[in-house]
Scaffold this active site. Structure first.
Site, PDB file in Angstrom:
ATOM      1  N   GLU A 123       0.839  -1.203   0.000  1.00 16.33           N
ATOM      2  CA  GLU A 123       0.000   0.000   0.000  1.00 16.33           C
ATOM      3  C   GLU A 123       0.871   1.249   0.000  1.00 16.33           C
ATOM      4  OE1 GLU A 123      -2.634  -0.036   3.319  1.00 16.33           O
ATOM      5  OE2 GLU A 123      -3.287  -2.092   2.938  1.00 16.33           O
ATOM      6  N   ASP A 133       0.745   3.798  -3.069  1.00 17.28           N
ATOM      7  CA  ASP A 133       0.318   5.180  -2.868  1.00 17.28           C
ATOM      8  C   ASP A 133       1.282   6.142  -3.556  1.00 17.28           C
ATOM      9  OD1 ASP A 133      -1.200   7.369  -1.426  1.00 17.28           O
ATOM     10  OD2 ASP A 133       0.756   7.621  -0.486  1.00 17.28           O
ATOM     11  N   ASP A 171      -7.174   0.880  -0.224  1.00 19.47           N
ATOM     12  CA  ASP A 171      -5.844   0.409   0.178  1.00 19.47           C
ATOM     13  C   ASP A 171      -5.408  -0.786  -0.664  1.00 19.47           C
ATOM     14  OD1 ASP A 171      -5.772   2.358   2.120  1.00 19.47           O
ATOM     15  OD2 ASP A 171      -6.281   1.001   3.772  1.00 19.47           O
ATOM     16  N   GLU A 222      -4.273   0.246  -4.158  1.00 21.37           N
ATOM     17  CA  GLU A 222      -2.909   0.771  -4.142  1.00 21.37           C
ATOM     18  C   GLU A 222      -1.898  -0.369  -4.075  1.00 21.37           C
ATOM     19  OE1 GLU A 222      -3.555   5.121  -1.986  1.00 21.37           O
ATOM     20  OE2 GLU A 222      -3.072   3.365  -0.755  1.00 21.37           O
TER      21      GLU A 222
END
Length: 264
Positions: free
Chosen positions: A67, A71, A140, A143
Site C-alpha cells: 500500500e 500510494d 488500500d 494501491e
C-alpha cells in the site's frame, strides 16, 4: 521480493491460486481485469492479503508495505498523466484533479469496477465487518495491487494499469465539477477571500461498532460552530460539514443569517 521466472512459480500452490480453489476465486479473472498476467503471482497474492488474514489465517506477509509503495507510485503516475493531458493547466488545477483521482472514494470506485473485493484475502474479523465493500479497505487494496504490478512488470506495466483504471476519467475531467466535490477547499478559499481564518474541524462523537464507525464532525470558524457533518470516515464527515457550511454562507448572502448547522 525478486522477480522469478514464470516457470519457477507456477508450482501447485500458484497454479491453484490462479485457477481458483476452495479458498478463493480464479485470479486469472482479476489479471484480465488488470490487463496484466503476472510473472510471479506471489506479488498479486500479497497485494490481496489483508492484515486480518495474515494474523488469523496464514501468517503470510500482508499488503501494508505494498500500500505504501502503491500510494507513492499512483501519485506519480496520475501526476504524469495529468501533466501530459493538460499541459497548459496551472499547478492549482492539476493538484485538484490529482487529489480527486487518488481520493479514497474514487479509488474504491475503481476497485469496484474490477470487482477487487471478491478477490481479497480477509480474516474472519474483516469478513464479518463487511470488509469487501468498505471504501477504505478497497482503496488500500487497489494501491497494493498497483504496487504489485509495478514490482512484477515494471513502470510500463504500472503506467498501463493506471491508464486502464483512470484514463477515461482523466479524459472527462472538468475543473468546475471537481471543485464542486472538494467542499473543504472551496470553503477555505471563500474564507481566505473574505479575510477570515481557516475553518477548524473537530470530531465531536463517534458512534456505531468499531468495525463500522460513524463520525460526527463540528466545523468551527472564529471559535464558533458553523456546521456539522457525519460520515463513515473523518474525511467524509469533514467534507459534508464543509458542504453544509457553504450552503449556509450562500443562504446568508441571499437572505441574511441562518441558524442551520447540518445533520446531527
Amino acid at each position: 521480493m525478486g522477480r522469478i521466472p514464470r516457470d519457477n512459480v507456477r508450482g501447485p500452490t500458484t497454479r491453484r491460486a490462479r485457477a481458483g480453489d476452495r479458498r478463493g476465486p480464479d485470479l486469472s479473472r482479476l489479471e484480465k481485469a488488470l490487463g496484466h498476467e503476472f510473472r510471479d503471482l506471489r506479488h498479486l497474492l500479497r497485494a490481496l492479503t489483508h492484515s486480518s488474514y495474515s494474523h488469523e489465517e496464514s501468517g503470510d506477509p500482508d499488503n501494508e508495505a505494498l500500500e505504501f509503495l502503491g500510494d507513492a507510485a499512483l501519485g506519480f503516475l496520475v501526476a504524469l498523466a495529468l501533466l501530459q493531458h493538460f499541459p497548459g493547466m496551472d499547478e492549482g488545477g492539476l493538484s485538484k484533479f490529482k487529489a480527486f483521482l487518488v481520493s479514497r472514494p474514487n479509488l474504491a470506485a475503481a476497485a469496484r469496477r474490477i470487482d477487487l473485493g471478491a478477490f481479497l484475502r480477509l480474516g474472519k474479523t474483516a469478513e464479518k465487518g463487511h470488509g469487501r465493500t468498505k471504501d477504505s479497505l478497497l482503496a488500500d487494496a487497489l494501491e497494493a495491487v498497483i504496487a504489485s504490478v509495478l514490482l512484477d512488470g515494471g513502470e510500463e506495466a504500472a503506467r498501463a494499469l493506471a491508464s486502464r483504471l483512470f484514463g477515461g476519467q482523466i479524459e472527462g475531467l472538468s475543473r468546475e465539477e471537481v471543485e464542486k466535490q472538494d467542499y473543504k477547499t472551496g470553503l477555505q478559499e471563500r474564507m481566505q477571500a473574505g479575510g477570515r481564518p481557516t475553518p477548524r474541524y473537530r470530531v465531536v462523537a463517534t458512534e456505531g461498532p468499531a468495525h463500522s464507525p460513524m463520525f460526527r464532525v463540528s466545523l468551527e470558524v472564529d471559535g464558533r460552530e458553523l456546521a456539522r457533518g457525519r460520515g463513515r470516515t473523518k474525511k467524509e464527515a469533514e467534507q459534508r460539514a464543509a458542504r453544509m457550511a457553504l450552503r449556509i454562507l450562500q443562504g446568508r448572502d441571499r437572505s441574511g443569517p441562518s441558524t442551520a448547522r447540518g445533520d446531527r
